[in-house]
Write a protein that holds these residues in place. Structure first.
Motif, PDB file in Angstrom:
ATOM      1  N   ASN A 290      50.544  29.943  41.714  1.00 39.17           N
ATOM      2  CA  ASN A 290      50.043  30.465  40.443  1.00 39.17           C
ATOM      3  C   ASN A 290      49.375  29.374  39.627  1.00 39.17           C
ATOM      4  OD1 ASN A 290      50.516  33.228  40.169  1.00 39.17           O
ATOM      5  ND2 ASN A 290      52.588  32.980  39.379  1.00 39.17           N
ATOM      6  N   THR A 291      48.293  29.701  38.982  1.00 37.42           N
ATOM      7  CA  THR A 291      47.756  28.797  37.982  1.00 37.42           C
ATOM      8  C   THR A 291      48.716  28.769  36.799  1.00 37.42           C
ATOM      9  OG1 THR A 291      46.532  30.512  36.812  1.00 37.42           O
ATOM     10  CG2 THR A 291      45.390  29.381  38.645  1.00 37.42           C
ATOM     11  N   PRO A 292      48.658  27.742  35.967  1.00 36.15           N
ATOM     12  CA  PRO A 292      49.512  27.756  34.771  1.00 36.15           C
ATOM     13  C   PRO A 292      49.289  28.990  33.914  1.00 36.15           C
ATOM     14  CG  PRO A 292      48.566  25.578  35.099  1.00 36.15           C
ATOM     15  CD  PRO A 292      47.911  26.474  36.102  1.00 36.15           C
ATOM     16  N   ALA A 293      48.042  29.397  33.761  1.00 34.70           N
ATOM     17  CA  ALA A 293      47.748  30.577  32.935  1.00 34.70           C
ATOM     18  C   ALA A 293      48.334  31.836  33.558  1.00 34.70           C
ATOM     19  CB  ALA A 293      46.245  30.732  32.755  1.00 34.70           C
ATOM     20  N   ALA A 294      48.240  31.973  34.888  1.00 31.40           N
ATOM     21  CA  ALA A 294      48.790  33.163  35.550  1.00 31.40           C
ATOM     22  C   ALA A 294      50.310  33.190  35.442  1.00 31.40           C
ATOM     23  CB  ALA A 294      48.365  33.193  37.016  1.00 31.40           C
ATOM     24  N   ALA A 295      50.957  32.046  35.637  1.00 32.36           N
ATOM     25  CA  ALA A 295      52.414  31.989  35.537  1.00 32.36           C
ATOM     26  C   ALA A 295      52.876  32.384  34.142  1.00 32.36           C
ATOM     27  CB  ALA A 295      52.906  30.579  35.879  1.00 32.36           C
ATOM     28  N   TRP A 296      52.249  31.815  33.144  1.00 34.68           N
ATOM     29  CA  TRP A 296      52.628  32.105  31.757  1.00 34.68           C
ATOM     30  C   TRP A 296      52.402  33.581  31.440  1.00 34.68           C
ATOM     31  CZ3 TRP A 296      50.651  34.085  27.303  1.00 34.68           C
ATOM     32  CH2 TRP A 296      51.311  33.789  26.108  1.00 34.68           C
ATOM     33  N   THR A 297      51.261  34.113  31.858  1.00 38.19           N
ATOM     34  CA  THR A 297      50.924  35.507  31.554  1.00 38.19           C
ATOM     35  C   THR A 297      51.853  36.471  32.266  1.00 38.19           C
ATOM     36  OG1 THR A 297      48.608  34.889  31.173  1.00 38.19           O
ATOM     37  CG2 THR A 297      49.078  37.219  31.586  1.00 38.19           C
ATOM     38  N   GLN A 298      52.202  36.190  33.527  1.00 39.89           N
ATOM     39  CA  GLN A 298      53.156  37.044  34.248  1.00 39.89           C
ATOM     40  C   GLN A 298      54.479  37.116  33.492  1.00 39.89           C
ATOM     41  OE1 GLN A 298      53.783  35.658  38.233  1.00 39.89           O
ATOM     42  NE2 GLN A 298      51.748  36.245  38.953  1.00 39.89           N
ATOM     43  N   LEU A 299      54.992  35.969  33.071  1.00 47.16           N
ATOM     44  CA  LEU A 299      56.284  35.957  32.393  1.00 47.16           C
ATOM     45  C   LEU A 299      56.192  36.628  31.029  1.00 47.16           C
ATOM     46  CD1 LEU A 299      59.236  35.074  32.422  1.00 47.16           C
ATOM     47  CD2 LEU A 299      58.510  32.888  31.412  1.00 47.16           C
ATOM     48  N   TYR A 300      55.172  36.307  30.267  1.00 42.04           N
ATOM     49  CA  TYR A 300      55.029  36.891  28.928  1.00 42.04           C
ATOM     50  C   TYR A 300      54.907  38.412  29.010  1.00 42.04           C
ATOM     51  CZ  TYR A 300      53.325  37.653  24.179  1.00 42.04           C
ATOM     52  OH  TYR A 300      53.185  38.096  22.878  1.00 42.04           O
TER      53      TYR A 300
END
Length: 323
Positions: A290-300
């Motif tokens: 995951n990109t950092p943005a994808a990881a953060w967005t998935q969790l959020y």
């Protein structure tokens, strides 16, 4: 690291990618679109080789100072062993990589902080000094946690760099110890040190949201993962590993938070998301990049799809690399 494991670091374990077949999850309720994720900082696996390796920290800190980004950075120094030694990240007791005194980690942190302060603008850093819960180092969990609490305090006393706040991190994973070892580490650390402890943990084999199961890998339960990610003390904050591109890890963490929210333990105190995109580019991995943005967005998005796990903010995003 698991869900994580990066080839060839002794690490892309199949067990880490296990999700119980019974862990069916309820479809999340669509909510408002996630805000833009925060700019990702750089965290590092730091394979120390001797006292001279501490000098490498200055360049790493300067690079983060020049980035202009504020937020948490985690330095992972590997596994604690008997005799107050550290073994490099991604290794096991049988490996022959160098062992160093854990005070070398303090020296590296001091150099990192000096480099950051020298090169920064107005940005700030929360520098979290971390180890994992591998229990193969000949030291008990309580002794290891107490020792790390003392070392972090000592490092903080030695650092007076502008813009740098020193704290601690732990990478607690079900595959690496029994739950009692990890709980003992958390209890000893939080009893001895009142700094924020960032829990950069995995949830290996835990169920996803909507499942009634409470079983995770290696004899752990949802209660154990919650405890080492929030429940041990009010100073613990979770920045969980959200590596997988299919979003399963985010759904596991919403299950863990929901379990706490629906009981007496309370929801998980999330502070951000942890990714390994750069480490994957360096060493290779499959479906855990995951990109950092994808990881953060998935969790959020997953947390805010359920009323009992919703968060007002998720302030940090950090991506790990090898040195």
């Amino acid at each position: 690291m698991p869900f994580s494991r990066i080839v060839p670091a002794a690490a892309l374990l199949a067990a880490a990618l296990t999700v119980p077949t019974a862990a069916a999850h309820a479809a999340p309720t669509p909510g408002p679109a996630a805000p833009a994720p925060p700019a990702a900082t750089v965290s590092r696996y730091v394979p120390l080789t001797g006292s001279s390796s501490a000098n490498l920290g200055r360049a790493a800190g300067c690079a983060e100072g020049e980035s202009g980004r504020s937020g948490v950075r985690v330095l992972f120094f590997g596994t604690q062993e008997s005799g107050n030694r550290l073994r490099q990240p991604g290794t096991w007791a049988s490996t022959t990589t160098p062992r160093v005194a854990d005070t070398v980690a303090s020296g590296y942190a001091q150099q990192w902080a000096a480099g950051f302060a020298e090169c920064r603008g107005s940005n700030t850093a929360i520098l979290a000094l971390g180890v994992n819960n591998k229990s193969d180092g000949g030291v008990g969990g309580a002794a290891a946690g107490a020792r790390w609490a003392a070392l972090v305090s000592s490092a903080d006393s030695a650092i007076s760099a502008a813009g740098v706040t020193v704290t601690a991190a732990v990478d607690a994973e079900p595959g690496w110890s029994n739950p009692a070892w990890a709980r003992g580490w958390l209890d000893a650390f939080t009893d001895a040190n009142s700094r924020t402890l960032y829990a950069v943990n995995s949830a290996d084999g835990c169920p996803t949201y909507g499942s009634t199961s409470t079983t995770c890998n290696n004899g752990w339960t949802v209660a154990d993962v919650h405890y080492v990610s929030t429940g041990a003390a009010s100073t613990v904050r979770a920045i969980p590993q959200i590596y997988r591109t299919d979003g399963i890890q985010a759904r596991q963490w919403s299950r863990i938070s929901s379990w706490g929210a629906r009981g007496s333990a309370g929801p998980v105190r999330f502070a951000g998301a942890f990714s390994q995109r750069t480490a994957c580019q360096q060493r290779g991995c499959t479906n855990t990049d995951n990109t950092p943005a994808a990881a953060w967005t998935q969790l959020y998005n997953e947390l805010n799809a359920h009323s009992e796990t919703a968060v007002d903010s998720l302030p940090y995003s950090t991506d790990v690399r090898w040195p």
